[in-house]
Design an enzyme around this catalytic site. Structure first.
Site, PDB file in Angstrom:
ATOM      1  N   CYS A  96      -8.327  -5.690 -10.617  1.00 27.95           N
ATOM      2  CA  CYS A  96      -7.458  -5.676  -9.435  1.00 27.95           C
ATOM      3  C   CYS A  96      -8.146  -6.218  -8.186  1.00 27.95           C
ATOM      4  O   CYS A  96      -7.620  -7.100  -7.504  1.00 27.95           O
ATOM      5  CB  CYS A  96      -6.871  -4.290  -9.189  1.00 27.95           C
ATOM      6  SG  CYS A  96      -8.060  -3.018  -8.698  1.00 27.95           S
ATOM      7  N   HIS A 146      -6.825   1.283  -7.210  1.00 26.38           N
ATOM      8  CA  HIS A 146      -6.099   0.034  -7.460  1.00 26.38           C
ATOM      9  C   HIS A 146      -5.691  -0.604  -6.136  1.00 26.38           C
ATOM     10  O   HIS A 146      -5.393   0.091  -5.162  1.00 26.38           O
ATOM     11  CB  HIS A 146      -4.850   0.299  -8.307  1.00 26.38           C
ATOM     12  CG  HIS A 146      -4.268  -0.939  -8.911  1.00 26.38           C
ATOM     13  ND1 HIS A 146      -4.879  -1.636  -9.924  1.00 26.38           N
ATOM     14  CD2 HIS A 146      -3.130  -1.617  -8.623  1.00 26.38           C
ATOM     15  CE1 HIS A 146      -4.130  -2.669 -10.249  1.00 26.38           C
ATOM     16  NE2 HIS A 146      -3.068  -2.696  -9.466  1.00 26.38           N
ATOM     17  N   HIS A 158      -0.424  -8.057  -8.417  1.00 24.08           N
ATOM     18  CA  HIS A 158      -1.716  -7.434  -8.712  1.00 24.08           C
ATOM     19  C   HIS A 158      -2.129  -7.735 -10.139  1.00 24.08           C
ATOM     20  O   HIS A 158      -1.330  -8.249 -10.936  1.00 24.08           O
ATOM     21  CB  HIS A 158      -1.609  -5.912  -8.523  1.00 24.08           C
ATOM     22  CG  HIS A 158      -0.614  -5.253  -9.428  1.00 24.08           C
ATOM     23  ND1 HIS A 158      -0.956  -4.295 -10.347  1.00 24.08           N
ATOM     24  CD2 HIS A 158       0.727  -5.420  -9.575  1.00 24.08           C
ATOM     25  CE1 HIS A 158       0.123  -3.890 -11.000  1.00 24.08           C
ATOM     26  NE2 HIS A 158       1.162  -4.564 -10.545  1.00 24.08           N
TER      27      HIS A 158
END
Length: 187
Positions: A96, A146, A158
């Site tokens: 990420c 994240h 993402h």
């Protein structure tokens, strides 16, 4: 005009120039180029006026009608389907924060490498203030685990550990309860 994923080497091959010639023609001082940037690719086009303009702009992205956030999002979308790779930070595979740092770096914005540091790098903004191009962070048990790029309309792009680079709703069943907030890294 530079297209996503193009490099100076590839452009030099297409136009029969060396990378050094591209540097000289455009007054570049770095090999970092950006989608949307205009480059002089012919010695005939390298008038004093063009070279002077390029030197003054150095690495500035040429923004026509689109905002920088729009260009960043368009560039990010070119990676949809790229696989997830733990600790990955290149088009071969992203985690990420590797994805967000790679995308922003193409626009001369150096983010820290880790999701928590990226979130804290920018100015924290409320969800009502969030704009396309902001980072969006997700946490569980107080730990930011994240990060993605907010697209507006409740969506973000993402690198998901299960799907690779995708667009997801910030309020979906998994991410919604984990949404921590938004961080502005664009001025």
């Amino acid at each position: 005009m530079v297209q996503p994923k193009e490099t100076l080497w590839r452009i030099s091959q297409i136009y029969g120039l060396t990378v050094d010639e591209l540097f000289q023609l455009n007054g570049l001082n770095s090999d970092l180029i950006f989608p949307g940037q205009r480059l002089i690719v012919s010695k005939d086009d390298a008038t004093d006026e063009n070279v002077e303009e390029s030197s003054a702009a150095d690495e500035e992205v040429v923004v026509e009608e689109d905002s920088l956030a729009s260009q960043i999002l368009d560039f990010a979308k070119t990676f949809i389907g790229t696989p997830y790779k733990s600790a990955g930070s290149s088009p071969g595979g992203f985690d990420c924060s590797g994805f967000t740092s790679y995308v922003y770096k193409q626009f001369n914005i150096d983010l820290p490498r880790v999701a928590q540091d990226q979130y804290n790098f920018g100015k924290i903004v409320s969800s009502s203030e969030a704009k396309p191009g902001d980072l969006v962070a997700f946490a569980q048990n107080g730990y930011i685990h994240h990060v993605g790029i907010y697209m507006g309309n409740g969506e973000f792009i993402h690198s998901s550990s299960t799907e690779g680079v995708v667009i997801t709703k910030t309020n979906d069943a998994y991410w919604g309860p984990r949404l921590l907030g938004f961080s502005r890294v664009l001025e």
